[in-house]
Design a protein around this motif. Structure first.
Motif, PDB file in Angstrom:
ATOM      1  N   TRP A  10      -6.084  -9.357   0.879  1.00  0.00           N
ATOM      2  CA  TRP A  10      -6.505  -9.445  -0.530  1.00  0.00           C
ATOM      3  C   TRP A  10      -6.235  -8.137  -1.269  1.00  0.00           C
ATOM      4  O   TRP A  10      -6.723  -7.946  -2.377  1.00  0.00           O
ATOM      5  CB  TRP A  10      -7.993  -9.796  -0.608  1.00  0.00           C
ATOM      6  N   GLY A  11      -5.494  -7.242  -0.624  1.00  0.00           N
ATOM      7  CA  GLY A  11      -5.261  -5.940  -1.260  1.00  0.00           C
ATOM      8  C   GLY A  11      -3.796  -5.694  -1.509  1.00  0.00           C
ATOM      9  O   GLY A  11      -3.004  -6.627  -1.664  1.00  0.00           O
ATOM     10  N   GLU A  12      -3.416  -4.435  -1.530  1.00  0.00           N
ATOM     11  CA  GLU A  12      -2.040  -4.047  -1.859  1.00  0.00           C
ATOM     12  C   GLU A  12      -1.386  -3.443  -0.616  1.00  0.00           C
ATOM     13  O   GLU A  12      -0.939  -2.304  -0.636  1.00  0.00           O
ATOM     14  CB  GLU A  12      -2.047  -3.024  -2.999  1.00  0.00           C
ATOM     15  N   THR A  13      -1.364  -4.193   0.458  1.00  0.00           N
ATOM     16  CA  THR A  13      -0.805  -3.648   1.697  1.00  0.00           C
ATOM     17  C   THR A  13       0.675  -3.307   1.540  1.00  0.00           C
ATOM     18  O   THR A  13       1.471  -4.145   1.135  1.00  0.00           O
ATOM     19  CB  THR A  13      -0.940  -4.687   2.837  1.00  0.00           C
ATOM     20  N   ALA A  14       1.024  -2.072   1.831  1.00  0.00           N
ATOM     21  CA  ALA A  14       2.438  -1.698   1.886  1.00  0.00           C
ATOM     22  C   ALA A  14       2.688  -1.219   3.311  1.00  0.00           C
ATOM     23  O   ALA A  14       1.972  -0.363   3.820  1.00  0.00           O
ATOM     24  CB  ALA A  14       2.732  -0.587   0.895  1.00  0.00           C
ATOM     25  N   ILE A  15       3.677  -1.790   3.967  1.00  0.00           N
ATOM     26  CA  ILE A  15       3.902  -1.456   5.374  1.00  0.00           C
ATOM     27  C   ILE A  15       4.858  -0.269   5.472  1.00  0.00           C
ATOM     28  O   ILE A  15       5.964  -0.311   4.953  1.00  0.00           O
ATOM     29  CB  ILE A  15       4.484  -2.672   6.127  1.00  0.00           C
ATOM     30  N   GLU A  16       4.382   0.795   6.137  1.00  0.00           N
ATOM     31  CA  GLU A  16       5.243   1.973   6.271  1.00  0.00           C
ATOM     32  C   GLU A  16       6.192   1.832   7.460  1.00  0.00           C
ATOM     33  O   GLU A  16       7.313   2.293   7.429  1.00  0.00           O
ATOM     34  CB  GLU A  16       4.372   3.226   6.481  1.00  0.00           C
ATOM     35  N   ASP A  17       5.697   1.209   8.519  1.00  0.00           N
ATOM     36  CA  ASP A  17       6.490   1.168   9.737  1.00  0.00           C
ATOM     37  C   ASP A  17       6.316  -0.206  10.399  1.00  0.00           C
ATOM     38  O   ASP A  17       5.283  -0.475  11.020  1.00  0.00           O
ATOM     39  CB  ASP A  17       5.994   2.297  10.665  1.00  0.00           C
ATOM     40  N   TYR A  18       7.331  -1.047  10.249  1.00  0.00           N
ATOM     41  CA  TYR A  18       7.216  -2.408  10.785  1.00  0.00           C
ATOM     42  C   TYR A  18       7.133  -2.402  12.317  1.00  0.00           C
ATOM     43  O   TYR A  18       6.448  -3.223  12.910  1.00  0.00           O
ATOM     44  CB  TYR A  18       8.396  -3.264  10.304  1.00  0.00           C
ATOM     45  N   GLY A 210       3.869 -13.731   4.715  1.00  0.00           N
ATOM     46  CA  GLY A 210       4.150 -12.307   4.574  1.00  0.00           C
ATOM     47  C   GLY A 210       3.227 -11.582   5.540  1.00  0.00           C
ATOM     48  O   GLY A 210       2.124 -12.061   5.834  1.00  0.00           O
ATOM     49  N   VAL A 211       3.654 -10.431   6.032  1.00  0.00           N
ATOM     50  CA  VAL A 211       2.876  -9.776   7.088  1.00  0.00           C
ATOM     51  C   VAL A 211       1.479  -9.363   6.602  1.00  0.00           C
ATOM     52  O   VAL A 211       0.544  -9.236   7.402  1.00  0.00           O
ATOM     53  CB  VAL A 211       3.664  -8.594   7.675  1.00  0.00           C
ATOM     54  N   ASP A 212       1.303  -9.266   5.297  1.00  0.00           N
ATOM     55  CA  ASP A 212      -0.028  -8.900   4.780  1.00  0.00           C
ATOM     56  C   ASP A 212      -1.061 -10.000   5.032  1.00  0.00           C
ATOM     57  O   ASP A 212      -2.262  -9.777   4.895  1.00  0.00           O
ATOM     58  CB  ASP A 212       0.040  -8.557   3.280  1.00  0.00           C
ATOM     59  N   GLN A 213      -0.595 -11.196   5.404  1.00  0.00           N
ATOM     60  CA  GLN A 213      -1.531 -12.298   5.671  1.00  0.00           C
ATOM     61  C   GLN A 213      -1.931 -12.392   7.147  1.00  0.00           C
ATOM     62  O   GLN A 213      -2.618 -13.327   7.551  1.00  0.00           O
ATOM     63  CB  GLN A 213      -0.900 -13.643   5.232  1.00  0.00           C
ATOM     64  N   ASP A 214      -1.492 -11.425   7.946  1.00  0.00           N
ATOM     65  CA  ASP A 214      -1.760 -11.520   9.384  1.00  0.00           C
ATOM     66  C   ASP A 214      -3.251 -11.625   9.754  1.00  0.00           C
ATOM     67  O   ASP A 214      -3.590 -12.320  10.712  1.00  0.00           O
ATOM     68  CB  ASP A 214      -1.113 -10.347  10.139  1.00  0.00           C
ATOM     69  N   ILE A 243       7.725  -7.239   3.378  1.00  0.00           N
ATOM     70  CA  ILE A 243       7.201  -7.193   2.016  1.00  0.00           C
ATOM     71  C   ILE A 243       8.317  -6.642   1.124  1.00  0.00           C
ATOM     72  O   ILE A 243       8.863  -5.567   1.398  1.00  0.00           O
ATOM     73  CB  ILE A 243       5.979  -6.243   1.943  1.00  0.00           C
ATOM     74  N   VAL A 244       8.647  -7.384   0.062  1.00  0.00           N
ATOM     75  CA  VAL A 244       9.755  -6.938  -0.794  1.00  0.00           C
ATOM     76  C   VAL A 244       9.274  -5.826  -1.743  1.00  0.00           C
ATOM     77  O   VAL A 244       8.141  -5.844  -2.216  1.00  0.00           O
ATOM     78  CB  VAL A 244      10.361  -8.142  -1.562  1.00  0.00           C
TER      79      VAL A 244
END
Ligand code: SF4
Length: 366
Positions: A10-18, A210-214, A243-244
């Motif tokens: 529910w936030g603004e997850t930005a993935i630094e390292d997949y 999207g990975v933010d839904q994991d 995440i685009v």
């Protein structure tokens, strides 16, 4: 000790390292499975879908021609955006491989997370469903519904509520209001819906996200295992897409900045203006770009081509090389990209209008 990345659905997850997600959360790399995937589409071949959980279950079902389901959905907060486009393409792809497609309009979550009243999300849902139909979802081999109208997912949510303590749900989602916890239980109900007797009973179920839904996936997998003995549930499988980046250069495309994203319903001139003004991986001057080359790795225009709009793999490689060696300048690259994007969006908008009546019929809306 190294810090674990936080993933907040529910936030603004930005993935630094997949790569780190493999070690931190047990997501597994998709690459070794690609040779086993029938006619893999570009988003699989290029690693846009980079990880999975138990995709082997789905691949076996495809190979042995056994029942399986593919389910995902959209939070009806606005027009179809690029993340939703990727998920829809995945559902359509697996539906064509024999999966029963389930598409959820997550209006309870839109209410709890974004405060969107049901009357408003109903209107948005009609457009969203027309979009997914225009992208090839086959309603004859699938089911589309709104959470708030689907009693069976709410029944599952209550059942699953017995398997969760406050401590468990807080550990997964952090401290949130009860409405969000309840919507997480409803989402677990969504994921398990295709395994109810009304849909043919337990079966492998794939959830492209999207990975933010994991966190929702981990939560539901846990519940499926807890209730397996009584209901025979399969633990759901998942695929994860990257995440685009935002057109404004932000690590995640979001609605915070209107110049950072576009939707599939947007006016073509507006999309073009956003693409022309987008952040790029280019250099400060033409001379520098000719000498040093661009940086496609941090360029949202490159991502748009690679993720969504350039079907031919050789052309993507060519774009990468020409950017890297300074042969291609950002102005030309943006114009070429705009031409392809606008061509796609124009065609999609035409198909979307053709599907509006069908969408209203599916949702029972006048
Ligand atoms: Fe991005 Fe294209 Fe510029 Fe390369 S040339 S940095 S891909 S806009």
């Amino acid at each position: 000790m190294e810090k674990r990345q936080l993933i907040d659905p529910w936030g603004e997850t930005a993935i630094e390292d997949y790569e780190k997600l493999f070690a931190d959360f047990g997501i597994r790399p998709l690459k070794p499975l690609i040779p086993l995937i029938p006619s893999p589409p570009s988003f699989i071949r290029r690693g846009v879908i980079f990880g999975h959980r138990d995709l082997e279950l789905i691949l076996s079902a495809i190979k042995e021609k056994k029942d399986f389901a593919v389910m995902s959905g959209i939070k009806p907060t606005g027009d179809f955006h690029l993340g939703a486009l990727l998920t829809a393409r995945e559902i359509v792809y697996f539906q064509k491989l024999g999966g029963f497609g389930v598409y959820c309009i997550a209006d309870i979550e839109a209410y709890e997370d974004n405060d969107i009243p049901y009357e408003e999300s109903e209107r948005i849902a009609v457009d969203n469903v027309a979009d997914v139909l225009a992208l090839g979802f086959d309603p004859k081999r699938g089911y589309i519904y709104r959470q708030s109208k689907e009693t069976r997912v709410k029944d599952l949510a209550f059942l699953f509520g017995r398997g969760v303590t406050l401590a468990t749900i807080t550990a997964i989602y952090g401290e949130r209001h009860m409405g969000l916890y309840m919507s997480a239980l409803v989402q677990a109900g969504d994921i398990m819906l295709p395994q109810l007797p009304d849909f043919g009973g337990p079966k492998p179920t794939l959830v492209p996200v999207g990975v933010d839904q994991d966190p929702h996936i981990r939560f539901t997998r846990d519940l499926a295992q807890k209730f397996h003995a009584k209901y025979g549930f399969y633990t759901p499988s998942a695929t994860y897409h990257r995440i685009v980046k935002g057109l404004d250069g932000s690590p995640k495309m979001s609605k915070r900045n209107p110049m950072g994203y576009f939707t599939l319903a947007e006016d073509l001139e507006s999309i073009k203006a956003k693409l022309i003004q987008a952040f790029t991986g280019g250099r400060a001057t033409v001379k520098e770009q000719r000498e040093l080359g661009g940086e496609p790795e941090r360029c949202p225009i490159y991502d748009l081509n690679m993720f969504y709009f350039m079907e031919d793999d050789d052309k993507v490689v060519e774009l990468y090389i020409n950017c890297k060696n300074g042969n291609l300048l950002c102005g030309d690259c943006k114009l070429r990209t705009a031409k392809v994007v606008l061509g796609f969006v124009k065609d999609h908008q035409r198909k979307r209008v053709q599907n509006l009546d069908k969408a209203r019929e599916i949702l029972g809306v006048n």
